[in-house]
Design a protein around this motif. Sequence first.
Motif, PDB file in Angstrom:
ATOM      1  N   ALA B 196       0.923  -1.236   0.072  1.00 30.70           N
ATOM      2  CA  ALA B 196       0.164   0.061  -0.078  1.00 30.70           C
ATOM      3  C   ALA B 196       0.846   1.253  -0.146  1.00 30.70           C
ATOM      4  O   ALA B 196       2.015   1.218   0.243  1.00 30.70           O
ATOM      5  CB  ALA B 196      -1.009   0.098   1.097  1.00 30.70           C
ATOM      6  N   TYR B 197       0.276   2.394  -0.166  1.00 29.44           N
ATOM      7  CA  TYR B 197       1.060   3.582  -0.154  1.00 29.44           C
ATOM      8  C   TYR B 197       1.191   4.078   1.126  1.00 29.44           C
ATOM      9  O   TYR B 197       2.629   4.371   1.650  1.00 29.44           O
ATOM     10  CB  TYR B 197       0.571   4.688  -1.118  1.00 29.44           C
ATOM     11  N   HIS B 198       0.107   4.321   1.938  1.00 27.67           N
ATOM     12  CA  HIS B 198       0.201   4.657   3.094  1.00 27.67           C
ATOM     13  C   HIS B 198      -0.575   3.841   3.859  1.00 27.67           C
ATOM     14  O   HIS B 198      -0.995   2.545   3.806  1.00 27.67           O
ATOM     15  CB  HIS B 198      -0.596   5.948   3.042  1.00 27.67           C
ATOM     16  N   THR B 199      -0.779   3.809   5.449  1.00 30.70           N
ATOM     17  CA  THR B 199      -1.329   3.122   6.374  1.00 30.70           C
ATOM     18  C   THR B 199      -2.754   3.124   6.109  1.00 30.70           C
ATOM     19  O   THR B 199      -3.497   2.657   6.917  1.00 30.70           O
ATOM     20  CB  THR B 199      -0.924   3.295   7.875  1.00 30.70           C
ATOM     21  N   VAL B 212      -0.991  -7.168   3.848  1.00 31.94           N
ATOM     22  CA  VAL B 212      -0.320  -5.831   3.308  1.00 31.94           C
ATOM     23  C   VAL B 212       1.159  -6.105   3.968  1.00 31.94           C
ATOM     24  O   VAL B 212       1.215  -6.123   5.074  1.00 31.94           O
ATOM     25  CB  VAL B 212      -0.845  -4.380   4.248  1.00 31.94           C
ATOM     26  N   TYR B 215       4.794  -0.839   2.705  1.00 36.00           N
ATOM     27  CA  TYR B 215       4.196   0.719   2.330  1.00 36.00           C
ATOM     28  C   TYR B 215       5.270   1.118   1.549  1.00 36.00           C
ATOM     29  O   TYR B 215       6.424   1.068   1.544  1.00 36.00           O
ATOM     30  CB  TYR B 215       4.021   1.289   3.541  1.00 36.00           C
ATOM     31  N   MET B 246      -3.174   1.649  -4.026  1.00 39.18           N
ATOM     32  CA  MET B 246      -3.059   3.101  -3.366  1.00 39.18           C
ATOM     33  C   MET B 246      -4.291   4.210  -3.946  1.00 39.18           C
ATOM     34  O   MET B 246      -4.929   3.804  -4.954  1.00 39.18           O
ATOM     35  CB  MET B 246      -1.743   3.740  -3.980  1.00 39.18           C
TER      36      MET B 246
END
Lengths: 399, 297
Positions: B196-199, B212, B215, B246
Amino acid sequence: MILNLRQASSAVAGFLMTGSVCLAQSSVNNLEMNNNPMDIGVSALFSAGAASEGNETIGALQGGGHDPSKVGFTLQNLELTLSGAVDPFFNAQTNIIMLLNDEGEAILEIEEAFMSTSQLPAGLQIKAGQFYTEFGRQNKMHPHTWAFVDQPIVLSRLLGADGLRSQGGRLSWLTPTPWYSELFLAVQNAKGATGSSFLSGGHAHDEGAEESEFAINGPEDFIYSARWFNGTDINDSVSANIGFSGIWGPNANGMDSDKDLRTSIYGADLYIKWQASHSSRGYPFLSWHTEYLHRDYEEIEGAIFTRKDNGWFSQVSYGFKPGWIGGVRLESASSNEGAVELDTTERFRTALNLTWFPSEFSKIRLQYNYDDSKYFDEPVHLMWLQFEYNLGSHAAHTF
Amino acid sequence: MRAIFVALIILFSPSLWANINIITTTSDLAAIAKTIGGDKVSVTSLTKGTRDPHYAQAKPSMIRKLFRADLLVLVGAEMEVGWLPALIRSSRNKRVLPNNEGYLDISKVIDLKGKPGQRVTRDMGDVHGAGNPHYWLDPSNGILMAKAIADRFGMLDPANKAVYSDNFAEFKLQLEQKIVRWKSELQRFSGEKILAYHTSLLYLSTAFNLDVRGYIEPQPGLSPSASHLNRLLKKIESENIRYILMEPYYETRSAKLLQRKTNINLVIIPQSVGSQPQIKSYFDLFDSIVNALKAVQ
């Protein structure tokens, strides 16, 4: 760790010690009044400078009290901010600033300390204490929120080195218009180090006489200010603010001759910001901030005459990728007295800067100034490297 | 003259248009509030779904909106900490002050994930001490969100309490049916390893059983460095990670670099109502997320 309000607000003596509790307070949210009696933050702003002239010239050119003003390192501003809801009726904010002067001595300033109402009806709010006068956009901004390392020339000249702030009261009214429109009316003391266009500035020579002359004899001895501030969203990406301000009050120029001389300052400000409709961390954005100020300043040299000073600044900030902002500022100031003093000479200054925010809580900025005035023979080149940290509660994103 | 007078009264009295005037901080909350309130309420979101709600920009126009609000509905858990407190302080509207009836922090009714089991310090990046605030991306939380909103509407507007609870019951029934369908449509992703990009996709990945593994941000809120991307390249290959998920507002350069070097699939996940023009309701949001994933081979 819950910090007790009484402990924390007890004294400035605890100022440096509070640094250690700031991290524990790092995620304080003032909305949660039951958990956290207040927000605490420390912000420190340092800079390093290099210039084509010596420190005497640089010190004279950098007119702001928190401007970096010498070759080498400057602690511009070490600020302790304490704020929050006092109770269901009032909010309060206290900003205490320390800085080191050229001799390395610590100077303490009460930048702001005020309470404001949260529950008055009809869109009214009252603020009382020591606070920045609502005049234009930049005057009430604290140094670490500026888009450039230094204060615009016209503000240093007309509103004073530390900006115009004083003790007093302010009434504001959110008018019932379909767009955002707010009217501010304030009355503040005219005396005090931070009212340089008024009773703390000018040509009062006799220190002994000053004290008695400065006694408040009536309503004419205060500063009165008014501001009308408007904001609207042009579309989803563009918002615009426009404001008009005025201040009226006594100045010190007539003290020796027992004349009551007056100062009036008028200003207009415009701020337009575009933010991409798909934006990350608020980037990319483009903002344009412009202010114009004019002062009528009564002086006496045999007869009373009115000195007219004016100036403007216009700055563009372009946040081109997350954390990165490039800026350009153009500015000019002049007076009908001409080049007799640096304070009245016609002056142009251009500044270019690049700022990097590694996170929301730190900042590194490189700025170049090209400073051209009739007072000095040659234009002056200045280079500043500025760095900042913020500890403690989340700084609000201002508009 | 009389026409102007009447027009002014209408303009300045939102209560004439609708019973209660609702302001939400996000478009997702607005979508649910509209479904529950129907024509009994007027709902305005302070932010658009196309932007990252952490970094919303406080604007004077928002003060105006909050001043008139009967109810402020917020995500909470520090999602709006950078911009909402100052607005509330300026709004001079005591109805929406914290702990009053007109202040509804939805995070209080959600079992928040990602609470750091330790003291939060800033060297952890942008970690929220209260827990991860992106809970609306688990559709089963939609039921809790709608319930809290319906209950509060009923408290503020008792005359229409039955309407709100009926609307909630219908919303809940539909959502439960759709959740079953969404889960079966995404069955083949169950247990799938993703980046993922962010949490922010924590709740989505829990709801649909995505694993996941890393990041793109080295720490929450920080931009990726070259060395971090290199570590991710190795990770993608050694762990056989097949998807990057994302939100549309993040930069795609880093993800595209990983994609070029490893053939990993990049899936843009619309994270909020309004993040794409066709997403107008909370149901549309998950329809679009499911479609975005299903479209990947």
